[in-house]
Motif scaffolding. Structure first.
Motif, mmCIF file in Angstrom:
data_model
loop_
_atom_site.group_PDB
_atom_site.id
_atom_site.type_symbol
_atom_site.label_atom_id
_atom_site.label_comp_id
_atom_site.label_asym_id
_atom_site.label_seq_id
_atom_site.Cartn_x
_atom_site.Cartn_y
_atom_site.Cartn_z
ATOM 1 N N GLN A 148 1.063 -1.572 0.144
ATOM 2 C CA GLN A 148 -0.079 -0.091 -0.361
ATOM 3 C C GLN A 148 0.554 1.018 -0.022
ATOM 4 O OE1 GLN A 148 -1.982 0.982 3.462
ATOM 5 N NE2 GLN A 148 -3.912 1.165 1.640
ATOM 6 N N ALA A 149 2.210 1.083 0.469
ATOM 7 C CA ALA A 149 2.675 2.250 0.973
ATOM 8 C C ALA A 149 3.258 2.705 0.082
ATOM 9 C CB ALA A 149 3.676 2.267 2.019
ATOM 10 N N ASP A 150 4.126 1.688 -0.722
ATOM 11 C CA ASP A 150 4.729 2.048 -2.171
ATOM 12 C C ASP A 150 4.082 2.037 -3.375
ATOM 13 O OD1 ASP A 150 6.634 0.658 -1.103
ATOM 14 O OD2 ASP A 150 7.218 -0.776 -2.194
ATOM 15 N N LEU A 151 2.619 1.756 -3.647
ATOM 16 C CA LEU A 151 1.702 2.578 -4.957
ATOM 17 C C LEU A 151 0.845 2.365 -4.901
ATOM 18 C CD1 LEU A 151 2.408 -1.842 -6.101
ATOM 19 C CD2 LEU A 151 3.301 -0.109 -6.843
ATOM 20 N N ALA A 152 -0.077 2.869 -3.203
ATOM 21 C CA ALA A 152 -1.676 3.726 -3.146
ATOM 22 C C ALA A 152 -1.268 5.402 -4.268
ATOM 23 C CB ALA A 152 -1.190 4.343 -1.819
ATOM 24 N N TYR A 153 -0.520 5.900 -4.991
ATOM 25 C CA TYR A 153 -0.479 6.851 -5.090
ATOM 26 C C TYR A 153 -1.391 6.183 -7.294
ATOM 27 C CZ TYR A 153 3.484 5.517 -8.545
ATOM 28 O OH TYR A 153 4.412 4.665 -9.090
ATOM 29 N N TRP A 154 -0.755 5.398 -7.135
ATOM 30 C CA TRP A 154 -1.381 4.777 -8.497
ATOM 31 C C TRP A 154 -2.944 4.940 -8.658
ATOM 32 C CZ3 TRP A 154 -0.037 -0.334 -12.278
ATOM 33 C CH2 TRP A 154 1.204 0.142 -12.425
ATOM 34 N N SER A 155 -3.721 5.273 -7.383
ATOM 35 C CA SER A 155 -4.731 5.164 -7.154
ATOM 36 C C SER A 155 -6.187 4.352 -8.110
ATOM 37 C CB SER A 155 -6.005 6.805 -7.617
ATOM 38 O OG SER A 155 -5.035 7.593 -7.311
ATOM 39 N N LEU A 156 -5.632 2.764 -8.243
ATOM 40 C CA LEU A 156 -6.497 2.113 -8.570
ATOM 41 C C LEU A 156 -8.499 2.523 -7.918
ATOM 42 C CD1 LEU A 156 -3.924 -0.796 -9.303
ATOM 43 C CD2 LEU A 156 -5.495 0.263 -11.035
ATOM 44 N N PRO A 157 -8.765 0.954 -8.323
ATOM 45 C CA PRO A 157 -10.418 1.182 -7.949
ATOM 46 C C PRO A 157 -10.233 0.051 -6.636
ATOM 47 C CG PRO A 157 -10.593 0.347 -10.239
ATOM 48 C CD PRO A 157 -8.851 1.052 -9.653
ATOM 49 N N SER A 158 -10.792 -0.366 -5.770
ATOM 50 C CA SER A 158 -10.410 -0.909 -4.646
ATOM 51 C C SER A 158 -9.800 -2.062 -4.590
ATOM 52 C CB SER A 158 -11.230 -0.693 -3.624
ATOM 53 O OG SER A 158 -12.441 -1.146 -3.009
ATOM 54 N N VAL A 159 -10.642 -3.069 -4.532
ATOM 55 C CA VAL A 159 -10.999 -4.720 -4.726
ATOM 56 C C VAL A 159 -8.732 -4.122 -5.754
ATOM 57 C CG1 VAL A 159 -11.069 -6.491 -5.833
ATOM 58 C CG2 VAL A 159 -12.445 -5.208 -4.888
ATOM 59 N N THR A 160 -9.347 -4.155 -6.886
ATOM 60 C CA THR A 160 -7.340 -4.428 -7.950
ATOM 61 C C THR A 160 -6.830 -3.196 -6.894
ATOM 62 O OG1 THR A 160 -8.963 -2.399 -8.636
ATOM 63 C CG2 THR A 160 -8.372 -3.928 -10.297
#
Ligand SMILES: CC1=C(/C=C/C(C)=C/C=C/C(C)=C/C=O)C(C)(C)CCC1
Ligand SMILES: [Fe+2]
Length: 359
Positions: A148-160
């Motif tokens: 999460q800390a690494d990739l939250a900036y991608w703003s994906l839909p929550s399940v993906t």
């Protein structure tokens, strides 16, 4: 308002710059341009290049001399834990106050510390009842939290998004185990009586397990990328990061690899996110300002570590102490992870403070 934020951002930029070696110092306009968009993150050019450079340098040293970084493992780990590791979680009470709209009244404070400590107590107690399950839960929790800390900036839909986080975490937590089962074995054995080397394939097909861990994440990145509503800037760097982190975890002692990832990628990245969060929620904070906020619980943690170390030195019990330390870390990570999960669910609308929203 915008002026105030602008000025505070400039201060952050200046303090971040003063932490970097001079040859890496950004030009003033470079960073200030980013500062106006609250954009000093792990992905900012100079910080990114420094972190990636150190990671690749460690991997190169590891590849050159095998496990040569082993003797330095404990020292490297301590530096990472002290400089960014502990401080990154030491402001959770302030973040929580913002997120949940807690006041400094005795009632609110008691509510917060009550929940926090109760959660820790329940999980801590479970460790003595079902240690293997607690270890499994901790590994999954760590995977999610790191991803999460690494990739939250991608703003994906929550399940993906969650699938992607677990995939990144599986790479980060799985590789050191699969690459060096002989080193991780005594640790997990002391903690929970778990024998990693008896897991299917880990001992016999180590190379294939490592390859599978890397490939699953590359495939996941490639498959989920087209699903991001807007391609995040620098998305392609995640392939570079995957390669660099894989090289790191495959070549150096797992504690050194963990120290580099945890200190520079996870904790430094999170500290920069928190500085942005505080600025966004109307609490202008510079990097030194962050450390000031983190000081109380950082110092308490140092004291705890010192006490544990002194006990080990005078009474022995080395294995028990490693186990106890691990349980303490896991017990503190649980509420940390929950607060960080809420933090990332905050929409990034600058100007509205969650405290105002909650009030
Ligand atoms: C010993 C050891 C591990 C330790 C993991 C730890 C200690 C994770 C801590 C996470 C925290 C504190 C997150 C908070 O932000 C790994 C990498 C699972 C596998 C190799 C052996
Ligand atoms: Fe964290």
């Amino acid at each position: 308002m915008s002026n105030r934020v602008g000025r505070s951002q400039t201060r952050i930029v200046d303090s971040v710059c003063s932490y970097l070696p001079s040859f890496l110092s950004p030009t003033v306009s470079d960073f200030h341009a980013e500062a106006h968009h609250h954009e000093v993150t792990l992905r900012s050019p100079r910080i990114y290049v420094t972190v990636l450079g150190i990671t690749l340098a460690c991997a190169a040293i590891g590849a050159w001399g095998g496990l040569s970084l082993g003797p330095a493992a404990f020292a490297v780990l301590m530096v990472a834990v002290v400089v960014t590791g502990i401080p990154h979680g030491a402001v959770d009470h302030i973040v929580a106050a913002q997120l949940y709209g807690l006041s400094s009244s005795l009632r609110d404070q008691a509510r917060f510390y009550g929940f926090y400590l109760a959660m820790m107590a329940v999980y801590g107690a479970l460790w003595f009842v079902v240690p293997a399950w607690c270890l499994a839960a901790f590994l999954v929790m760590t995977m999610y939290h790191f991803g999460q800390a690494d990739l939250a900036y991608w703003s994906l839909p929550s399940v993906t998004a969650r699938v992607l986080y677990l995939s990144r975490g599986l790479l980060l937590v799985g590789l050191p185990i699969a690459a060096f089962p002989g080193i991780v074995d005594p640790i997990f054995d002391a903690i929970a009586g778990v024998q990693v080397s008896s897991w299917p394939y880990v001992a016999t097909q180590s190379a294939w397990v490592c390859a599978a861990l890397i490939v699953q994440h590359i495939v996941m990145l490639a498959v989920l990328l087209p699903q991001t509503p807007e391609r995040p800037d620098g998305w392609w760097r995640e392939f570079v990061n995957t390669a660099a982190l894989s090289a790191l975890f495959l070549t150096v002692h797992p504690l050194v690899a963990f120290a580099v990832y945890f200190g520079l990628w996870h904790s430094l990245g999170h500290i920069l996110e928190l500085v942005r969060f505080f600025n966004r929620t109307g609490e202008p904070t510079s990097l030194p300002g962050f450390y000031k906020k983190a000081a109380l619980y950082t110092i308490i943690s140092f004291a705890g570590l010192g006490l544990l170390y002194a006990t080990t030195q005078s009474f022995g019990f080395e294995d028990q102490m490693v186990a106890l330390l691990f349980i303490l870390i896991s017990v503190m990570t649980l509420p940390h992870m929950i607060i960080v999960e809420h933090l990332y669910q905050q929409p990034e609308t600058s100007g509205t403070s969650p405290r105002e929203v909650a009030a």
